[in-house]
Design an enzyme around this catalytic site. Structure first.
Site, mmCIF file in Angstrom:
data_model
loop_
_atom_site.group_PDB
_atom_site.id
_atom_site.type_symbol
_atom_site.label_atom_id
_atom_site.label_comp_id
_atom_site.label_asym_id
_atom_site.label_seq_id
_atom_site.Cartn_x
_atom_site.Cartn_y
_atom_site.Cartn_z
ATOM 1 N N HIS A 13 -10.500 -6.390 10.262
ATOM 2 C CA HIS A 13 -11.214 -6.263 8.986
ATOM 3 C C HIS A 13 -12.616 -5.690 9.149
ATOM 4 O O HIS A 13 -13.453 -5.867 8.272
ATOM 5 C CB HIS A 13 -11.328 -7.617 8.283
ATOM 6 N N GLU A 62 0.809 -1.229 0.000
ATOM 7 C CA GLU A 62 0.000 0.000 0.000
ATOM 8 C C GLU A 62 0.835 1.268 0.000
ATOM 9 O O GLU A 62 0.426 2.291 -0.554
ATOM 10 C CB GLU A 62 -0.957 0.002 1.196
#
Lengths: 339, 338
Positions: free
Chosen positions: B136, B67
């Site tokens: 998550h 990322e």
């Protein structure tokens, strides 16, 4: 190159003088005309000059926390850069960035004060160039202390896998602040890291500006011709502490002496003399550089400090105004699920 | 005040988002999209479904799972004048790239004194309700809205998702576009009633900083966003049966924040319930209550906050249900302030 190098060296000598004003005898980092940290690049000049001489205004450069020599070589506006370092209203960032965060969109120069974090935006600039089918390139400068950062390693991979026109220039000055290079890596020749990404790697083993010139010419040319990225490591020398005020208690005297004994500027001057350049011409270049630097510093010091109210401006290009009385162009609705 | 947009055609939120992206990509060569699994897969939450087929790999780029590099590359491309849309698959993964998000994307405009623009959209999936545990399931609205320099968008319906996306891509500033997984209309994660709405085929923008009054009411103001707009509306229906008339405000954007609509409602009802799927401390609920206290204190009779208690989101179904505010919790809070 010589002009850029002597300009950078003298510029930093003058910054050092200005910086220490008001900070003696007791060092107070926030005192004096230049606040904050100051990281000087004396001993790094050959890499900035030897690389940037191959670049155009539409090529992008990102620099790390030690940016002045690169900025000067890239052609950043010297007066406005100096005003920024002094925190003045007419500085490149209106006094909001300071010496580690210099942005000059006219020559596509940007900084990040955080280790290795200029690499991904340089990759992005290269990506933009490739998408637009231009032949501009991007160069990310970083120190050898940054080579273990994910931002650097991820950027090498990204640039390689997309064949992007980017050059990573690692300025190896042997010191990651107080940590000697041998304690952060077993890889003496950092350019070998390129192999792991299937990209070109090259190392210039000493800060000879002409050698840097040649290596950078090849790397920038490769990028400009669409042949992908290069990792270029250049041995430089950190003649100063990590930052102004760094007592360098960690650094052996022999290391300091060794670095002081090598000076890329003196070497280049000797080479130029050897090539038949008159001493008078070299002196004229130095003199012109000093004049320009002195003028920039005097100009910067005369510039006004920013209006405190300006601290509230520039967080956005299009500042949100909150709610206006006007109806939105197409009013929202329908989405509620209650109808 | 919001007006009902009549449209025969109903879309899921993900289809509406994609429609706006596709339109902008057709109109402007400088718009491109990159992220993990956005091309062939179409986005794990269908946020980019079908775009690769139309635009190809050059403009819909799958990237390494790294990322920092690709979000940072988005920053660099945006600074070069392009208009990248970059997806961070789960907002929970922000930590690995937060330096690029916060120290570059959000700050470069300011540090450059306004001379550098970063016209980039960072899209990211948020939200729990499906037992995916603490790494998550977060929403993190407060984390991103707390950082100056970025605009933060949270659509709750397909109509809003499209109009806000058009606006986000055209905006010259970095926009964080946070879409709730449960609202996307995924086959494997059924949405509640509500997010699938009529969506005009033509383009339209919804300006940032304009909250939507999803339901008018006189007795209490419920301020919320994302999934909890729908839970609040469900609560309001239940409350109506008891004769309690709740107004439901969907903030739609956190930066800029439409404080006027909130204050106007609070001045009318005198009772404020703020509902947020993010953590309670230092979050959206505190921000809204503080805003009401600063500017409508005299009208304020009672206040309640509903948010995630300050624990990581648990895995087990009964544990997650315990910590996420439900429609019943919202109804109870509104009754509590009567």
């Amino acid at each position: 190159m010589y002009e850029d190098m002597v300009t950078a060296r003298y510029y930093e000598e003058r910054l050092q003088e200005e910086y220490l004003e008001g900070k003696q005898p007791a060092f107070d980092i926030s005192a004096g005309p230049i606040p904050g940290e100051l990281h000087l690049a004396a001993g790094h000049e050959a890499s900035g000059a030897g690389v940037c001489i191959h670049l155009r205004d539409d090529d992008t450069v990102t620099a790390p926390h030690r940016p002045h020599h690169v900025a000067i070589a890239k052609g950043v506006d010297l007066k406005r850069m100096t005003a920024e370092i002094f925190g003045r209203e007419t500085g490149l960032g209106k006094g909001k960035g300071g010496h580690m965060h210099l942005f000059d969109p006219d020559v596509n120069f940007a900084c990040s004060g955080i280790i290795a974090q200029g690499c991904p935006p340089a990759v992005g600039a290269a990506l933009a160039a490739k998408k637009r089918n231009t032949d501009s390139v991007a160069v990310a400068f970083l120190g050898e202390g940054a080579i273990d950062q994910g931002g650097f390693l991820e950027s090498l991979n990204f640039a390689s896998v997309h064949d992007l026109p980017v050059v990573f220039v690692v300025e190896d000055n042997d010191w990651a602040i107080s940590m000697p290079k041998e304690r952060i890596t077993d890889v003496e020749d950092g350019s070998r890291r390129a192999e792991g990404f299937d990209m070109h790697g090259a190392r210039v083993d000493h800060d000879d500006a002409c050698d840097v010139y040649e290596a950078a010419e090849e790397a920038v040319g490769r990028a400009r011709d669409g042949n992908g990225p290069t990792l270029l490591e250049v041995q430089v020398h950190r003649r100063m502490g990590h930052f102004m005020g760094d007592a360098e208690g960690y650094r052996p005297d022999a290391d300091v002496e060794r670095h002081q004994a090598r000076d890329s500027i003196e070497r280049l001057a000797a080479d130029l003399r050897g090539d038949g350049v008159d001493e008078a011409d070299l002196e004229a270049i130095r003199s012109d550089a000093e004049t320009r630097v002195d003028e920039a510093i005097e100009w910067a010091k005369e510039q006004p400090e920013p209006d405190p109210e300006a601290a509230h401006e520039d967080a956005f290009t299009n500042p949100p105004n909150g709610v206006t009385e006007e109806e939105p162009a197409i009013a929202a609705g329908d989405g509620g699920g209650d109808d | 005040m919001a007006q009902t947009q009549v449209s025969e055609r109903e879309l899921t939120m993900s289809r509406a988002m994609v429609e706006a992206v596709a339109h902008e990509m057709r109109e402007n060569e400088e718009v491109f999209l990159m992220g993990e699994d956005v091309a062939d897969y179409g986005g794990i939450f269908s946020s980019t479904d079908g775009l690769r087929e139309e635009f190809g790999y050059d403009r819909v780029m799958d990237v390494p799972i790294a990322e920092t590099s690709y979000i940072g590359a988005g920053v660099g491309a945006a600074q070069a004048g392009m208009r990248p849309i970059v997806e961070l698959m789960f907002v929970d993964f922000f930590g690995v790239a937060m330096d690029q998000i916060y120290n570059n994307m959000a700050k470069n405009t300011y540090m450059s004194g306004g001379s550098v623009s970063v016209p980039m959209v960072l899209t990211t999936a948020v939200g729990g309700t499906y037992n995916d545990a603490a790494q998550h399931s977060q929403t993190l609205y407060g984390t991103f809205a707390h950082l100056p320099g970025m605009k933060v968008v949270v659509p709750s319906t397909a109509y809003d998702a499209k109009g806000l996306m058009h606006n986000a891509i055209r905006d010259d500033d970095p926009v964080v576009y946070m879409f709730h997984k449960r609202l996307m209309g995924l086959g494997w994660m059924p949405a509640p009633d509500g997010p699938k709405t009529g969506v005009p085929e033509e383009e339209y923008t919804i300006p940032f900083g304009v909250a939507d009054v999803k339901r008018e009411g006189a007795d209490a103001t419920v301020v919320t966003l994302g999934l909890h707009v729908h839970r609040a509306l469900e609560a309001a229906e239940a409350l109506a049966e008891d004769g309690i008339d709740a107004e439901v405000i969907d903030l739609r954007t956190l930066t800029p924040l439409d404080t006027e609509t909130v204050l106007e409602s609070v001045r009318k009802t005198g009772r404020l319930v703020v509902v947020d799927e993010d953590y309670r401390s230092y979050g959206v609920t505190g921000e809204i209550v503080a805003t009401a206290a600063e500017d409508a204190l005299a009208d304020l009779e009672a206040v309640r906050r509903l948010a995630l208690p300050d624990v990581p989101i648990p895995y087990s179904r009964p544990l997650e249900n315990e910590v996420l505010p439900g429609a019943d919790d919202i109804a109870a809070a509104v009754r509590d302030v009567q």
